[in-house]
Design a protein around this motif. Sequence first.
Motif, short mmCIF file in Angstrom:
data_model
loop_
_atom_site.label_atom_id
_atom_site.label_comp_id
_atom_site.label_asym_id
_atom_site.label_seq_id
_atom_site.Cartn_x
_atom_site.Cartn_y
_atom_site.Cartn_z
N LEU A 1 43.65 -53.00 10.75
CA LEU A 1 44.50 -51.91 10.23
C LEU A 1 45.78 -51.75 11.05
O LEU A 1 46.88 -51.71 10.50
CB LEU A 1 43.72 -50.58 10.23
N THR B 1 47.72 -46.97 12.12
CA THR B 1 48.25 -46.47 10.85
C THR B 1 48.29 -44.93 10.91
O THR B 1 47.63 -44.31 11.75
CB THR B 1 47.37 -46.87 9.65
N LEU C 1 46.89 -42.89 8.97
CA LEU C 1 45.54 -42.37 8.76
C LEU C 1 44.76 -42.37 10.08
O LEU C 1 44.11 -41.38 10.44
CB LEU C 1 44.81 -43.22 7.71
N GLN C 2 44.86 -43.46 10.82
CA GLN C 2 44.15 -43.54 12.11
C GLN C 2 44.65 -42.46 13.08
O GLN C 2 43.86 -41.79 13.73
CB GLN C 2 44.34 -44.93 12.72
N THR D 1 41.67 -45.98 3.14
CA THR D 1 42.88 -46.80 3.02
C THR D 1 42.99 -47.35 1.59
O THR D 1 44.05 -47.27 0.95
CB THR D 1 42.84 -47.96 4.05
N GLU E 1 45.69 -45.98 -1.46
CA GLU E 1 46.58 -46.95 -2.08
C GLU E 1 46.54 -46.79 -3.60
O GLU E 1 47.56 -46.88 -4.27
CB GLU E 1 46.13 -48.36 -1.71
N THR F 1 47.38 -37.04 6.08
CA THR F 1 47.98 -38.35 5.80
C THR F 1 48.68 -38.33 4.45
O THR F 1 49.78 -38.88 4.30
CB THR F 1 46.88 -39.44 5.80
#
Lengths: 294, 163
Positions: free
Chosen positions: B80, B87, B89-90, B113, B117, B151
């Motif tokens: 990732l 990212t 999100l992380q 993820t 998308e 996010t």
Amino acid sequence: MKPAKFDYYRPKDLPEALSLLESSGFDGKIIAGGQSLVPIMNMRLATPECLIDINGLQDLNFIESDDRVLKIGTMTRQNTVETSQLIKDQCGLVTEAVAHIGHLQTRNRGTIGGSIVHADPSAELPLVMMALNGTLHISSEDETRSVKAEDFFLTFLTTDMMPNEMLTEVHLPIWKGRVGSSFQEVARRHGDFALVAAACQLELDAHDRISDIRLALGGVEAIPLLISDAKELLAGERLTDAALQKVADVVAGSVEPESDLHASAAYRTQLAKVLTTRVVHQAYERAKGSAVCP
Amino acid sequence: MSLTEINVTINGKAYSEWVEPRMLLSDFIRETCGLTGTHVGCEHGVCGACTISMDGAAVRSCLIFAVQADNREIKTVEGLACNGEMTALQKNFVECHGLQCGFCTAGILMSITDFLEKNPQPSTKEIKETLSGHLCRCTGYDGIVKAVQKTVQDNQKEVLQRS
Ligand SMILES: Cc1cc2nc3c(=O)[nH]c(=O)nc-3n(C[C@@H](O)[C@H](O)[C@H](O)COP(=O)(O)OP(=O)(O)OC[C@H]3O[C@@H](n4cnc5c(N)ncnc54)[C@H](O)[C@@H]3O)c2cc1C
Ligand code: FES
Ligand code: FES
């Protein structure tokens, strides 16, 4: 929790898959999405000696319609079915039901055919097949045949298919006119198998009277249960509370669910009644509001 | 049966290995390739810890055999971050306390993820439905939901700034 040893084959096309299936006899097993088969192999509840992987059979991955019949290839992933606009437009009951199968991560892999052949009594797709009396297309090395859903499901996890046969595609009739449908279920948690599920599709005439209706329930018996009395009780009439109550009572009288860890028989019977009234009512309201198909 | 040779791309790196057909993809990733970021909980598709991305879709690696991943493209949690940069999100998982022990985290990151998308502006209900495919025994899910929501907001801001 590791599966037992097996031989693995990856046929390139349907004839090769059918020939492998024929030659492996009772030891062979098809693997489609693997979302039901691999868990039971990991737990060693199933120990097939030979796995025939049909994931490469792109010819069995399709969604088509010829205006009367919607055709879906067995290898079509549940997620593809869920997001297909064609299916939503022509057979919205399928779209609504598929969203209840497991989770995004299992629907990305699980297939329409795998779920139907697995024939879990609480599974959504067998119920929809029964509700709409879809047709299952089956092939073996030297025969091709089709079976109506009403004759396909025999008992718990058992269908009319022989070990040398494969499901290739499913056909669903497309209803025209003022049509409405509804699928509802109650499960302990989102993504769990349903305790009870209900599916209904009906058609109205120009005066809001029911001209045709199909109603079926899942999770109450070993196979999806078609309530064939529904048409007799409701056809020719507008839907009233009294009529709904009558159908619910018939349902309560015809189901014989079992008690298990998840729910008692009495609770399942109650759910069957409540879900029946909900799906019939919702399908009716949807049909009233629907635009007439050309 | 004897061993079968498979060629798999994981996080952009090509692997060519001989495997027994019964080897689960989760074990292949962890033991053969040494990528232990992917966790294994239940081995029957229920807990979601082993979720990876195969050809762009989040799937359970414990319900796929390694031989089935031949010629496929796989991404695991190790893939990732880009050049050491996590990212969005992380980062939001860190910021919103989206994890405690971290056992469930890799699988959730891979699912979300894929989910974001395909559905960049999900409702809270949709987020929760997607998370229903994962068991977390520590957080109570609240921090995870917040990390996903943040996010979504961050991504929206970025889109607005760019336009
Ligand atoms: C966590 C979790 C939750 C789930 N929740 C639900 C749920 O709520 N509702 C639900 O309905 N299901 C649920 N499932 C099961 C569902 O995900 C499976 O996808 C489905 O039951 C089987 O489809 P498959 O393609 O994965 O088939 P597989 O697992 O590959 O195969 C299932 C069986 O069908 C046979 N088979 C498959 N395709 C064919 C074919 N074309 N011809 C002949 N035989 C064939 C196989 O040999 C095997 O016996 C869940 C699974 C998991 C892991
Ligand atoms: S280890 Fe794969 S879902 Fe639990
Ligand atoms: S953080 Fe421990 S299981 Fe989720």
